[in-house]
Design a protein around this motif. Sequence first.
Motif, PDB file in Angstrom:
ATOM      1  N   SER A 274     -27.224 -51.469   2.422  1.00 26.09           N
ATOM      2  CA  SER A 274     -26.478 -51.939   3.585  1.00 26.09           C
ATOM      3  C   SER A 274     -25.198 -52.645   3.154  1.00 26.09           C
ATOM      4  CB  SER A 274     -27.335 -52.891   4.418  1.00 26.09           C
ATOM      5  OG  SER A 274     -27.509 -54.124   3.732  1.00 26.09           O
ATOM      6  N   ASP A 275     -24.270 -52.749   4.082  1.00 24.40           N
ATOM      7  CA  ASP A 275     -23.020 -53.462   3.800  1.00 24.40           C
ATOM      8  C   ASP A 275     -23.286 -54.923   3.465  1.00 24.40           C
ATOM      9  OD1 ASP A 275     -21.620 -51.162   4.283  1.00 24.40           O
ATOM     10  OD2 ASP A 275     -21.104 -51.660   6.352  1.00 24.40           O
ATOM     11  N   ILE A 276     -24.290 -55.499   4.098  1.00 25.73           N
ATOM     12  CA  ILE A 276     -24.619 -56.903   3.827  1.00 25.73           C
ATOM     13  C   ILE A 276     -25.099 -57.066   2.387  1.00 25.73           C
ATOM     14  CG2 ILE A 276     -26.190 -58.789   4.416  1.00 25.73           C
ATOM     15  CD1 ILE A 276     -26.113 -57.835   7.306  1.00 25.73           C
ATOM     16  N   GLN A 277     -25.972 -56.143   1.930  1.00 22.78           N
ATOM     17  CA  GLN A 277     -26.427 -56.194   0.539  1.00 22.78           C
ATOM     18  C   GLN A 277     -25.246 -56.105  -0.414  1.00 22.78           C
ATOM     19  OE1 GLN A 277     -29.409 -52.915   1.110  1.00 22.78           O
ATOM     20  NE2 GLN A 277     -30.581 -54.125  -0.356  1.00 22.78           N
ATOM     21  N   MET A 278     -24.354 -55.163  -0.159  1.00 21.49           N
ATOM     22  CA  MET A 278     -23.203 -54.988  -1.031  1.00 21.49           C
ATOM     23  C   MET A 278     -22.346 -56.247  -1.066  1.00 21.49           C
ATOM     24  SD  MET A 278     -23.156 -52.038  -2.524  1.00 21.49           S
ATOM     25  CE  MET A 278     -21.444 -51.692  -2.887  1.00 21.49           C
ATOM     26  N   SER A 279     -22.116 -56.826   0.103  1.00 20.97           N
ATOM     27  CA  SER A 279     -21.286 -58.025   0.163  1.00 20.97           C
ATOM     28  C   SER A 279     -21.931 -59.187  -0.585  1.00 20.97           C
ATOM     29  CB  SER A 279     -21.050 -58.401   1.634  1.00 20.97           C
ATOM     30  OG  SER A 279     -20.298 -59.593   1.726  1.00 20.97           O
ATOM     31  N   ASN A 280     -23.232 -59.344  -0.452  1.00 21.03           N
ATOM     32  CA  ASN A 280     -23.937 -60.435  -1.134  1.00 21.03           C
ATOM     33  C   ASN A 280     -23.836 -60.299  -2.650  1.00 21.03           C
ATOM     34  OD1 ASN A 280     -24.706 -61.618   1.276  1.00 21.03           O
ATOM     35  ND2 ASN A 280     -26.723 -60.645   1.306  1.00 21.03           N
ATOM     36  N   ILE A 281     -23.820 -59.076  -3.123  1.00 25.84           N
ATOM     37  CA  ILE A 281     -23.763 -58.845  -4.577  1.00 25.84           C
ATOM     38  C   ILE A 281     -22.344 -58.995  -5.098  1.00 25.84           C
ATOM     39  CG2 ILE A 281     -24.035 -57.083  -6.366  1.00 25.84           C
ATOM     40  CD1 ILE A 281     -26.381 -55.994  -4.617  1.00 25.84           C
ATOM     41  N   THR A 282     -21.398 -58.352  -4.433  1.00 32.17           N
ATOM     42  CA  THR A 282     -20.027 -58.331  -4.951  1.00 32.17           C
ATOM     43  C   THR A 282     -19.297 -59.652  -4.787  1.00 32.17           C
ATOM     44  OG1 THR A 282     -19.215 -57.429  -2.848  1.00 32.17           O
ATOM     45  CG2 THR A 282     -19.819 -55.848  -4.565  1.00 32.17           C
ATOM     46  N   SER A 283     -19.837 -60.547  -3.971  1.00 33.44           N
ATOM     47  CA  SER A 283     -19.177 -61.836  -3.768  1.00 33.44           C
ATOM     48  C   SER A 283     -19.657 -62.914  -4.730  1.00 33.44           C
ATOM     49  CB  SER A 283     -19.380 -62.313  -2.321  1.00 33.44           C
ATOM     50  OG  SER A 283     -20.761 -62.509  -2.050  1.00 33.44           O
ATOM     51  N   THR A 284     -20.631 -62.608  -5.581  1.00 33.21           N
ATOM     52  CA  THR A 284     -21.129 -63.612  -6.510  1.00 33.21           C
ATOM     53  C   THR A 284     -20.082 -63.925  -7.581  1.00 33.21           C
ATOM     54  OG1 THR A 284     -22.147 -61.971  -7.953  1.00 33.21           O
ATOM     55  CG2 THR A 284     -23.509 -62.855  -6.169  1.00 33.21           C
ATOM     56  N   THR A 285     -20.183 -65.099  -8.152  1.00 34.46           N
ATOM     57  CA  THR A 285     -19.209 -65.527  -9.163  1.00 34.46           C
ATOM     58  C   THR A 285     -19.234 -64.618 -10.382  1.00 34.46           C
ATOM     59  OG1 THR A 285     -19.445 -67.824  -8.445  1.00 34.46           O
ATOM     60  CG2 THR A 285     -18.511 -67.448 -10.637  1.00 34.46           C
ATOM     61  N   LYS A 286     -20.423 -64.251 -10.838  1.00 34.79           N
ATOM     62  CA  LYS A 286     -20.528 -63.413 -12.034  1.00 34.79           C
ATOM     63  C   LYS A 286     -19.944 -62.030 -11.795  1.00 34.79           C
ATOM     64  CE  LYS A 286     -24.450 -65.664 -14.275  1.00 34.79           C
ATOM     65  NZ  LYS A 286     -25.836 -65.499 -14.804  1.00 34.79           N
ATOM     66  N   TYR A 287     -20.154 -61.496 -10.593  1.00 32.80           N
ATOM     67  CA  TYR A 287     -19.589 -60.179 -10.295  1.00 32.80           C
ATOM     68  C   TYR A 287     -18.068 -60.262 -10.204  1.00 32.80           C
ATOM     69  CZ  TYR A 287     -19.308 -55.477  -8.308  1.00 32.80           C
ATOM     70  OH  TYR A 287     -19.015 -54.142  -8.105  1.00 32.80           O
TER      71      TYR A 287
END
Length: 616
Positions: free
Chosen positions: A107-120
Amino acid sequence: MKLVHYVLVCIIGAYAILPANARPFLSPSVSQTNCTDPDFRRNHPDKCPSFIGAGTASVLSGATILGGALALIGLANSGSDHSTNTDNNTYPRPSLPSYDMVGGDISDIQMSNITSTTKYQLNSNTYDEIRLAYSIARGYTGAGTNIAILDAGMDSWHGKFVTDIASGPIAPDANVTSYKIAYDMDFISYDEIGTVIGTASDANVFNASWSVPMRATELKSREQLAHLTDENFISNLAHAAERGAIFVWAAGNDADSQSSALSAIPTVMPEMHGHFINVVAWDSTTGALAEFSNACGITSQWCITAPGADITNGASTASGTSFATPIVSAAVAVIRQAFPYMSAPDITALLFETARDIGAPGVDAIYGHGMLDLERATRPVGAPLIPITSGTMQPIRTAHLPGVIAHSITDAAPKFAYFDKYGRAFDANLSDFISIKNPGIGFQKLRAANDISIANIGNFELGLQSSNITFGDSFMQTRGNDWFGFIGAHHDISIGRFNLFHRTRIAFGNPQTTDNSVINNFSNIYTASVDLGAKFGNWTFQVSVPDTIIHGTMRMHTPSGRGANGDILYSNHTIDIRSRPSIEYSISYKSITASFVDNPYGTDEFFIMTRGRLVF
């Protein structure tokens, strides 16, 4: 002669980082440069690195050999802060209802949660290029894989940087161990490197972010490789491959059309095929091969591209094939965790096949198979397959079932596993591969003319009737057109000009499946049907409940996945197939009948039919 004798133009880098038994004799004066002099550095880019920005150490020189960094970068003491986790005997399988849709399960929400992390965000361009967020969203972290970093150790800038990448967001749960094969700017001998490889007996992946100035095209035979390196080195490469390890090697930073000679090891050691990946570096800024990177050249069949420019570990930024290589090593760990039963040749073939084509169509001499792509690598490849009870693997085609059976399966919501061309198991809902195909009440009525009446006793009858109520095809195939025994009763009452009637039947049978079906068998199936109506002259008005399953179960033996040892696992399901009745309303005039069927499990029907016969 040893390996470095062939390239004298790169003598400074060679002396700095080649194993000791591979260097020519050099006097101290020959090995010195004046790289502290700005004019000398500007006029001798082949001998001095280019430092980009304050606090960074990005080596772009063609003279550097250690993937572009180790030889000419100052070494500094540093510790490791990465965490490891090897406790993982289970693994999640992705559930992909849209198996051929890119990221269809994310989902778009999953993608956003992952790509917005500091390490990413630290290396977002790099991670976007390899589509890392998808493998993270599917639950893969590299757990259970041991990566051996053959480098300058954690007390060196280069060794720590490479280790940080290998243990970073791509495969954070992989067990990454740094093996020191260079001290300051001196490598140990190839013999000793071979012993280190042999010592790392639990390593599944070996990361080699170093190269030599000799080109891949110059490596002609195993004997030559043994002469230039050491037999112990070659022997331990072969032994590690024999137990399933994969070597991931940097192509080198000489801006050459051919990779380093070490990247060509499979050309003279056939046993390394399927156990070796050569890595060239991509520059996300220019959208092309990094200007410092060697191209794949003759190694294209086992070469892949990964980002290698302007990568940061939070403290500094570096460029080089040295840093593209641990990205691929971590990707191998991701695949090993996701599909622990895959062999090394299957893993490398998978990464090659799923790489995005970024150069000339197909495998090419610059980018090899193309850009590493973790989204494509963690979803099915090819048409979905299913192993059935007979042990054969067959393509999954949508199974057509009557609404009664299809909705019973949907209500039970069983999961099953299907397999791709690499034998990888993917979870799915069984109902996603089922389509309703009702036999049609009209056709059932036409077939009723073929019922066989065995006995009539007053208002009672015994006989046989043909039924498709459990019809199925594809991987849920049944024999169809089963014969059901029945017992029925009928009554007629006349009231004036009206003739009232009713008819009831109870039927029973045991439908059969085939060897090409995940349906093992059916219990005895009992059905009931009721007709109520009235006749007035040539007109007939009728309300009916067509054959409805009042008792019965279906037993299925479906694949549920693969064990870590590769064995196919199965689950057994018993599904109650009792059904809600359809209601048919019809009106007839002489031999012509118009009917409407209210079907709770599928498409409502309206049909007009007539019966007659021709006599010649």
